[in-house]
Design a protein around this motif. Structure first.
Motif, PDB file in Angstrom:
ATOM      1  N   GLY A 142      44.489  28.069  51.941  1.00 49.66           N
ATOM      2  CA  GLY A 142      43.428  28.804  51.262  1.00 49.66           C
ATOM      3  C   GLY A 142      43.940  30.090  50.648  1.00 49.66           C
ATOM      4  O   GLY A 142      45.100  30.474  50.851  1.00 49.66           O
ATOM      5  N   GLY A 143      43.082  30.749  49.894  1.00 52.91           N
ATOM      6  CA  GLY A 143      43.484  32.011  49.299  1.00 52.91           C
ATOM      7  C   GLY A 143      42.562  32.437  48.193  1.00 52.91           C
ATOM      8  O   GLY A 143      41.466  31.883  48.021  1.00 52.91           O
ATOM      9  N   LEU A 144      43.011  33.431  47.447  1.00 50.95           N
ATOM     10  CA  LEU A 144      42.245  33.982  46.339  1.00 50.95           C
ATOM     11  C   LEU A 144      42.900  33.567  45.032  1.00 50.95           C
ATOM     12  O   LEU A 144      44.104  33.795  44.838  1.00 50.95           O
ATOM     13  CB  LEU A 144      42.230  35.516  46.458  1.00 50.95           C
ATOM     14  N   VAL A 145      42.116  32.948  44.165  1.00 56.51           N
ATOM     15  CA  VAL A 145      42.607  32.540  42.855  1.00 56.51           C
ATOM     16  C   VAL A 145      41.589  32.920  41.798  1.00 56.51           C
ATOM     17  O   VAL A 145      40.440  33.239  42.118  1.00 56.51           O
ATOM     18  CB  VAL A 145      42.885  31.023  42.786  1.00 56.51           C
ATOM     19  N   GLN A 146      42.009  32.825  40.560  1.00 58.44           N
ATOM     20  CA  GLN A 146      41.089  33.068  39.457  1.00 58.44           C
ATOM     21  C   GLN A 146      40.481  31.753  38.985  1.00 58.44           C
ATOM     22  O   GLN A 146      41.053  30.673  39.209  1.00 58.44           O
ATOM     23  CB  GLN A 146      41.829  33.759  38.314  1.00 58.44           C
ATOM     24  N   ARG A 172      32.819  22.092  53.173  1.00 57.72           N
ATOM     25  CA  ARG A 172      32.852  23.517  52.868  1.00 57.72           C
ATOM     26  C   ARG A 172      31.495  24.140  53.113  1.00 57.72           C
ATOM     27  O   ARG A 172      30.474  23.466  53.064  1.00 57.72           O
ATOM     28  CB  ARG A 172      33.307  23.752  51.427  1.00 57.72           C
ATOM     29  N   GLN A 173      31.536  25.441  53.358  1.00 58.06           N
ATOM     30  CA  GLN A 173      30.292  26.181  53.571  1.00 58.06           C
ATOM     31  C   GLN A 173      30.408  27.531  52.892  1.00 58.06           C
ATOM     32  O   GLN A 173      31.273  28.340  53.232  1.00 58.06           O
ATOM     33  CB  GLN A 173      30.012  26.353  55.063  1.00 58.06           C
ATOM     34  N   ALA A 174      29.507  27.743  51.945  1.00 55.89           N
ATOM     35  CA  ALA A 174      29.425  29.025  51.253  1.00 55.89           C
ATOM     36  C   ALA A 174      28.422  29.918  51.977  1.00 55.89           C
ATOM     37  O   ALA A 174      27.540  29.413  52.684  1.00 55.89           O
ATOM     38  CB  ALA A 174      29.004  28.805  49.809  1.00 55.89           C
ATOM     39  N   PRO A 175      28.517  31.222  51.814  1.00 61.24           N
ATOM     40  CA  PRO A 175      27.585  32.128  52.494  1.00 61.24           C
ATOM     41  C   PRO A 175      26.141  31.789  52.161  1.00 61.24           C
ATOM     42  O   PRO A 175      25.781  31.602  50.989  1.00 61.24           O
ATOM     43  CB  PRO A 175      27.972  33.501  51.931  1.00 61.24           C
ATOM     44  N   GLY A 176      25.325  31.658  53.194  1.00 62.95           N
ATOM     45  CA  GLY A 176      23.916  31.384  53.003  1.00 62.95           C
ATOM     46  C   GLY A 176      23.582  29.950  52.654  1.00 62.95           C
ATOM     47  O   GLY A 176      22.417  29.628  52.376  1.00 62.95           O
ATOM     48  N   PRO A 207      34.036  29.863  40.365  1.00 62.33           N
ATOM     49  CA  PRO A 207      33.544  30.814  41.371  1.00 62.33           C
ATOM     50  C   PRO A 207      32.633  30.165  42.401  1.00 62.33           C
ATOM     51  O   PRO A 207      32.631  30.562  43.572  1.00 62.33           O
ATOM     52  CB  PRO A 207      32.801  31.858  40.527  1.00 62.33           C
ATOM     53  N   GLU A 208      31.869  29.162  41.996  1.00 64.12           N
ATOM     54  CA  GLU A 208      30.971  28.482  42.938  1.00 64.12           C
ATOM     55  C   GLU A 208      31.706  27.618  43.953  1.00 64.12           C
ATOM     56  O   GLU A 208      31.083  27.080  44.873  1.00 64.12           O
ATOM     57  CB  GLU A 208      29.920  27.647  42.187  1.00 64.12           C
ATOM     58  N   ASP A 209      33.004  27.469  43.807  1.00 60.72           N
ATOM     59  CA  ASP A 209      33.805  26.770  44.820  1.00 60.72           C
ATOM     60  C   ASP A 209      34.172  27.700  45.977  1.00 60.72           C
ATOM     61  O   ASP A 209      34.749  27.253  46.973  1.00 60.72           O
ATOM     62  CB  ASP A 209      35.088  26.214  44.209  1.00 60.72           C
ATOM     63  N   THR A 210      33.851  28.969  45.827  1.00 55.04           N
ATOM     64  CA  THR A 210      34.137  29.925  46.893  1.00 55.04           C
ATOM     65  C   THR A 210      33.389  29.534  48.164  1.00 55.04           C
ATOM     66  O   THR A 210      32.172  29.365  48.156  1.00 55.04           O
ATOM     67  CB  THR A 210      33.725  31.343  46.466  1.00 55.04           C
ATOM     68  N   ALA A 211      34.149  29.360  49.245  1.00 53.77           N
ATOM     69  CA  ALA A 211      33.565  28.911  50.508  1.00 53.77           C
ATOM     70  C   ALA A 211      34.653  28.887  51.572  1.00 53.77           C
ATOM     71  O   ALA A 211      35.844  29.036  51.264  1.00 53.77           O
ATOM     72  CB  ALA A 211      32.969  27.512  50.363  1.00 53.77           C
ATOM     73  N   GLN A 236      39.169  25.357  62.190  1.00 51.64           N
ATOM     74  CA  GLN A 236      38.548  26.686  62.185  1.00 51.64           C
ATOM     75  C   GLN A 236      38.183  27.147  60.787  1.00 51.64           C
ATOM     76  O   GLN A 236      37.426  28.118  60.640  1.00 51.64           O
ATOM     77  CB  GLN A 236      39.493  27.688  62.847  1.00 51.64           C
ATOM     78  N   GLY A 237      38.698  26.480  59.789  1.00 48.93           N
ATOM     79  CA  GLY A 237      38.337  26.802  58.423  1.00 48.93           C
ATOM     80  C   GLY A 237      39.360  27.678  57.732  1.00 48.93           C
ATOM     81  O   GLY A 237      40.061  28.468  58.364  1.00 48.93           O
ATOM     82  N   THR A 238      39.418  27.523  56.423  1.00 55.80           N
ATOM     83  CA  THR A 238      40.287  28.366  55.609  1.00 55.80           C
ATOM     84  C   THR A 238      39.474  28.857  54.402  1.00 55.80           C
ATOM     85  O   THR A 238      38.742  28.089  53.787  1.00 55.80           O
ATOM     86  CB  THR A 238      41.558  27.612  55.167  1.00 55.80           C
ATOM     87  N   GLN A 239      39.587  30.132  54.127  1.00 56.64           N
ATOM     88  CA  GLN A 239      38.781  30.734  53.069  1.00 56.64           C
ATOM     89  C   GLN A 239      39.390  30.461  51.704  1.00 56.64           C
ATOM     90  O   GLN A 239      40.587  30.670  51.486  1.00 56.64           O
ATOM     91  CB  GLN A 239      38.678  32.245  53.282  1.00 56.64           C
ATOM     92  N   VAL A 240      38.537  30.004  50.800  1.00 55.11           N
ATOM     93  CA  VAL A 240      38.917  29.866  49.393  1.00 55.11           C
ATOM     94  C   VAL A 240      37.991  30.769  48.588  1.00 55.11           C
ATOM     95  O   VAL A 240      36.765  30.637  48.678  1.00 55.11           O
ATOM     96  CB  VAL A 240      38.787  28.407  48.912  1.00 55.11           C
ATOM     97  N   THR A 241      38.576  31.678  47.832  1.00 54.18           N
ATOM     98  CA  THR A 241      37.802  32.594  47.009  1.00 54.18           C
ATOM     99  C   THR A 241      38.266  32.464  45.571  1.00 54.18           C
ATOM    100  O   THR A 241      39.458  32.576  45.285  1.00 54.18           O
ATOM    101  CB  THR A 241      37.966  34.042  47.480  1.00 54.18           C
ATOM    102  N   VAL A 242      37.306  32.209  44.693  1.00 55.24           N
ATOM    103  CA  VAL A 242      37.608  32.047  43.272  1.00 55.24           C
ATOM    104  C   VAL A 242      36.931  33.169  42.512  1.00 55.24           C
ATOM    105  O   VAL A 242      35.696  33.277  42.523  1.00 55.24           O
ATOM    106  CB  VAL A 242      37.143  30.683  42.753  1.00 55.24           C
ATOM    107  N   SER A 243      37.716  33.991  41.867  1.00 53.24           N
ATOM    108  CA  SER A 243      37.154  35.117  41.110  1.00 53.24           C
ATOM    109  C   SER A 243      36.938  34.712  39.659  1.00 53.24           C
ATOM    110  O   SER A 243      37.659  33.880  39.106  1.00 53.24           O
ATOM    111  CB  SER A 243      38.091  36.320  41.186  1.00 53.24           C
ATOM    112  N   SER A 244      35.940  35.324  39.059  1.00 54.78           N
ATOM    113  CA  SER A 244      35.607  34.976  37.663  1.00 54.78           C
ATOM    114  C   SER A 244      36.373  35.847  36.674  1.00 54.78           C
ATOM    115  O   SER A 244      37.014  36.812  37.027  1.00 54.78           O
ATOM    116  CB  SER A 244      34.112  35.134  37.439  1.00 54.78           C
TER     117      SER A 244
END
Length: 120
Positions: free
Chosen positions: A9-13, A38-42, A87-91, A112-120
């Protein structure tokens, strides 16, 4: 006892790619399949993709056409290639294993999960 551990996982654009890996370790009689949720916040946890031990794949609607699941059965490892990330793949992405234990009971194992964050 069987465990699954995710990595990658990680942070990508937006528009970039990531590859997740999940390795199962421990003693188990039979693995029926492995995959990713996957599970996004909320939001509720949702299916991303699953692959059976025979190679049959099932994708969630959000993954179709952009994500590819594959496996290395010899290493009890499953991969998720994610392309054209949005960005909606962030979870948090969770690895999942379904199988049978030595007493023939069905087991479901979550990582335990791995965070994927996609920035716009």
């Amino acid at each position: 006892q069987v465990q699954v551990v995710e990595s990658g996982g990680g942070l990508v654009q937006a528009g970039e790619s990531l590859r997740l890996s999940c390795a199962a370790s421990g003693s188990i009689f039979k693995i029926n399949g492995m995959g990713w949720y996957r599970q996004a916040p909320g939001k509720q946890r949702e299916l991303v993709a699953i692959i059976s031990i025979s190679g049959e794949t099932t994708y969630g609607n959000s993954a179709k056409g952009r994500f590819t699941i594959s496996s290395d059965n010899a290493k009890n490892t499953v991969f998720l290639q994610m392309n054209v990330l949005k960005p909606e793949d962030t979870a948090v992405y969770y690895c999942y294993l379904n199988g049978r234990d030595w007493d023939n009971s069905l087991i479901n194992i979550w990582g335990q999960g791995t965070q994927v964050t996609v920035s716009s």
